[in-house]
Design a protein around this motif. Structure first.
Motif, short mmCIF file in Angstrom:
data_model
loop_
_atom_site.label_atom_id
_atom_site.label_comp_id
_atom_site.label_asym_id
_atom_site.label_seq_id
_atom_site.Cartn_x
_atom_site.Cartn_y
_atom_site.Cartn_z
N PRO A 1 -9.96 15.37 45.64
CA PRO A 1 -8.73 16.15 45.43
C PRO A 1 -8.56 16.58 43.98
CG PRO A 1 -8.24 13.82 45.82
CD PRO A 1 -9.69 14.00 46.08
N ALA A 2 -8.11 17.81 43.82
CA ALA A 2 -7.85 18.33 42.48
C ALA A 2 -6.51 17.80 41.98
CB ALA A 2 -7.83 19.86 42.51
N LEU A 3 -6.53 17.26 40.79
CA LEU A 3 -5.29 16.76 40.20
C LEU A 3 -4.50 17.92 39.60
CD1 LEU A 3 -6.70 13.56 38.49
CD2 LEU A 3 -5.45 13.72 40.65
N PRO A 4 -3.17 17.81 39.57
CA PRO A 4 -2.35 18.93 39.07
C PRO A 4 -2.61 19.24 37.60
CG PRO A 4 -0.98 17.05 39.77
CD PRO A 4 -2.39 16.67 39.99
N VAL B 1 -0.01 9.29 31.23
CA VAL B 1 -0.74 8.19 30.57
C VAL B 1 0.20 7.00 30.33
CG1 VAL B 1 -1.92 7.48 28.46
CG2 VAL B 1 -2.45 9.69 29.51
N ALA B 2 1.39 7.28 29.84
CA ALA B 2 2.34 6.19 29.57
C ALA B 2 2.76 5.48 30.86
CB ALA B 2 3.57 6.75 28.85
N ALA B 3 2.98 6.25 31.92
CA ALA B 3 3.37 5.65 33.20
C ALA B 3 2.26 4.75 33.73
CB ALA B 3 3.69 6.74 34.22
N GLN B 4 1.01 5.19 33.59
CA GLN B 4 -0.12 4.37 34.03
C GLN B 4 -0.18 3.07 33.22
OE1 GLN B 4 -3.18 3.81 32.25
NE2 GLN B 4 -4.17 2.70 33.93
N GLU C 1 -1.49 8.87 39.50
CA GLU C 1 -2.37 9.96 39.05
C GLU C 1 -3.17 9.51 37.84
OE1 GLU C 1 -1.74 14.15 36.75
OE2 GLU C 1 -0.41 13.77 38.46
N GLY C 2 -2.51 8.83 36.91
CA GLY C 2 -3.21 8.33 35.73
C GLY C 2 -4.27 7.30 36.08
N ALA C 3 -3.93 6.39 37.00
CA ALA C 3 -4.89 5.37 37.41
C ALA C 3 -6.08 6.00 38.13
CB ALA C 3 -4.21 4.34 38.32
N TYR C 4 -5.80 6.96 38.99
CA TYR C 4 -6.87 7.62 39.74
C TYR C 4 -7.78 8.40 38.78
CZ TYR C 4 -9.18 10.58 43.19
OH TYR C 4 -10.12 11.23 43.95
N SER C 5 -7.19 9.09 37.82
CA SER C 5 -7.98 9.85 36.84
C SER C 5 -8.90 8.92 36.06
CB SER C 5 -7.07 10.60 35.88
OG SER C 5 -6.28 11.55 36.54
N GLU D 1 -5.93 -3.77 34.83
CA GLU D 1 -6.41 -3.55 36.18
C GLU D 1 -5.26 -3.52 37.19
OE1 GLU D 1 -9.63 -2.93 36.70
OE2 GLU D 1 -9.86 -3.15 34.53
N ARG D 2 -4.05 -3.90 36.77
CA ARG D 2 -2.94 -3.94 37.71
C ARG D 2 -2.66 -2.56 38.29
NH1 ARG D 2 1.03 -7.65 38.38
NH2 ARG D 2 0.48 -8.68 36.43
N ALA D 3 -2.77 -1.52 37.47
CA ALA D 3 -2.52 -0.16 37.96
C ALA D 3 -3.52 0.20 39.05
CB ALA D 3 -2.61 0.84 36.81
N ARG D 4 -4.77 -0.18 38.88
CA ARG D 4 -5.77 0.09 39.90
C ARG D 4 -5.43 -0.63 41.20
NH1 ARG D 4 -11.58 -1.96 38.54
NH2 ARG D 4 -10.56 -3.94 39.00
N ASN D 5 -5.05 -1.88 41.11
CA ASN D 5 -4.71 -2.64 42.31
C ASN D 5 -3.48 -2.06 43.01
OD1 ASN D 5 -6.85 -4.39 41.87
ND2 ASN D 5 -5.60 -5.85 40.72
N GLU D 6 -2.50 -1.64 42.22
CA GLU D 6 -1.30 -1.02 42.80
C GLU D 6 -1.68 0.29 43.52
OE1 GLU D 6 2.25 -1.49 42.41
OE2 GLU D 6 2.34 -3.25 41.11
#
Length: 405
Positions: A214-217, A228-231, A274-278, A311-316
């Motif tokens: 998927p293309a990110l916005p 970035v800050a939210a991630q 989105e930040g974690a996925y990127s 790694e918490r963002a990835r797990n979430e």
């Protein structure tokens, strides 16, 4: 702290059931005394009448889930007790355990993941996380001994820890089952010392996932700073700590700016994901590992473990994709594109004795993610020595002679 009674009061039972349902549907972000009381159809005061605190209710829910998991595991081991097992049969059993755990015991699977996601400061829940680890360690120790692959039980446990997370993500039921079976048979080939089998389901789905990523916005500079800050906030404290005010402070922007770009908590959470996925997609590009050696890998693993709060963002993200069917397209990429860098790394460690397959790269990724998860949860003074020992055991599988035909 009270221990869960074998026959809890009906109100206790309803509250515990509400917690388990909430963990499966929304996760810890939706947990509150008011919310649980409404789900259980009892007054909020009932929580504090039957439990000393909300945390104690959560611990009792974890105990319930773990006791049910213990009974489930015991039944599985009893069922295979009379089976004339061999290493060649192990892959089918491994795939069955993961599929049955993630489907028939889905509420327990989410309870376990939530237990591992709590901050280390919550000592009561953290003690339950250790009990979960002992449960799975003993289960795979006994299962591997039964199938005559006792030498691989720690490796199997690490891979199970990761793969049972990915299998919670639902994309296409038939394909997911077939691909899991191929991965499990590849693990079985490692443990039995036989050549890896072909994996057409995984090969096809991997190519499809790459084509349909998927293309990110497109974001302006301010929005990118917020993403970035939210991630980062998500990584440090989980979704309950993700607020517009914290993100604004981290991004060094005004609260009004953050609220204008991402008005709701749901949109802010989407930005964090989105930040974690990127960050994960950026790691999918193959890199050269020509100079990698075991010491370098161990050093990199130790560094990952020491910074595991990130790694918490990835797990979430994993859990959000597993819960929300609308995010299933992310599940395809997360499940089937992993292992590209791992393949190159494993190839460099194994050498030229044979070519590592893409599915073996995914297995190796499972193994290393399982290491990070285990040792980050329960660090010790000899963590590096433990990591080294596990890698030595894994690499020894590639030196095992194939059985005579």
């Amino acid at each position: 702290m009270a221990t869960l009674a074998l026959s809890p009061h009906p109100t206790q039972d309803r509250l515990i059931t509400a917690v388990l349902n909430q963990w499966q549907i929304e996760g810890s972000a939706g947990i509150s005394a008011r919310r649980l009381a409404a789900l259980a159809d009892v007054p909020v005061s009932s929580i504090y009448h039957h439990f000393d605190s909300l945390e104690e209710l959560l611990v009792c829910a974890q105990q319930r889930a773990r006791h049910e998991a213990e009974n489930w595991c015991a039944a599985l081991l009893e069922a295979i007790g009379d089976f004339p097992a061999s290493p060649e049969a192990f892959g089918g059993f491994f795939a069955h355990v993961i599929d049955a755990w993630c489907e028939a015991q889905r509420h327990l699977a989410f309870a376990w993941r939530e237990c591992d996601s709590v901050p280390d400061t919550e000592d009561l829940i953290h003690g339950e996380a250790q009990a979960w680890q002992r449960l799975w360690y003993e289960f795979w120790r006994e299962a591997c001994a039964h199938f005559q692959v006792a030498h691989g039980h720690v490796i199997t446990k690490r891979i199970f820890d990761t793969e049972s997370m990915f299998h919670l993500m639902r994309w296409h039921r038939a394909i997911d089952q077939a691909a899991l079976g191929e991965l499990a048979r590849t693990l079985g080939s490692w443990l039995a010392g036989t050549p890896p089998p072909p994996t057409p389901w995984r090969d096809h789905t991997r190519a499809l996932a790459l084509e349909t990523m998927p293309a990110l916005p497109e974001r302006d500079e301010t929005a990118r700073r917020i993403v970035v800050a939210a991630q980062q906030v998500l990584a440090e404290g989980g979704s309950p700590h993700l607020t517009h005010r914290r993100v604004a402070r981290r991004a060094e922007l005004t609260l009004g700016t953050v609220s204008h770009k991402f008005p709701t908590k749901s949109e802010l959470l989407g930005a964090a994901f989105e930040g974690a996925y990127s960050a994960m997609v950026d790691k999918l590009d193959p890199r050269s590992f020509a100079s990698a050696d075991l010491d370098a890998v161990i050093h990199a693993m130790a560094d990952s473990i020491s910074s595991a709060t990130r790694e918490r963002a990835r797990n979430e993200l994993f859990l959000a994709v597993a819960r929300d069917p609308a995010l299933s397209h992310f599940g395809r990429q997360l499940r089937y594109l992993r292992g590209r860098t791992g393949r190159g790394l494993l190839q460099s460690l194994v050498g030229t004795q044979r070519t590592i397959t893409a599915t073996e790269g995914a297995l190796f990724s499972d193994f290393t993610l399982g290491q990070v998860r285990r040792h980050a949860l329960f660090p010790s003074y000899d963590t590096c020595d433990q990591i080294r020992a596990e890698f030595v055991d894994l690499l020894a599988l590639f030196e095992r002679p194939s059985p005579a035909v």
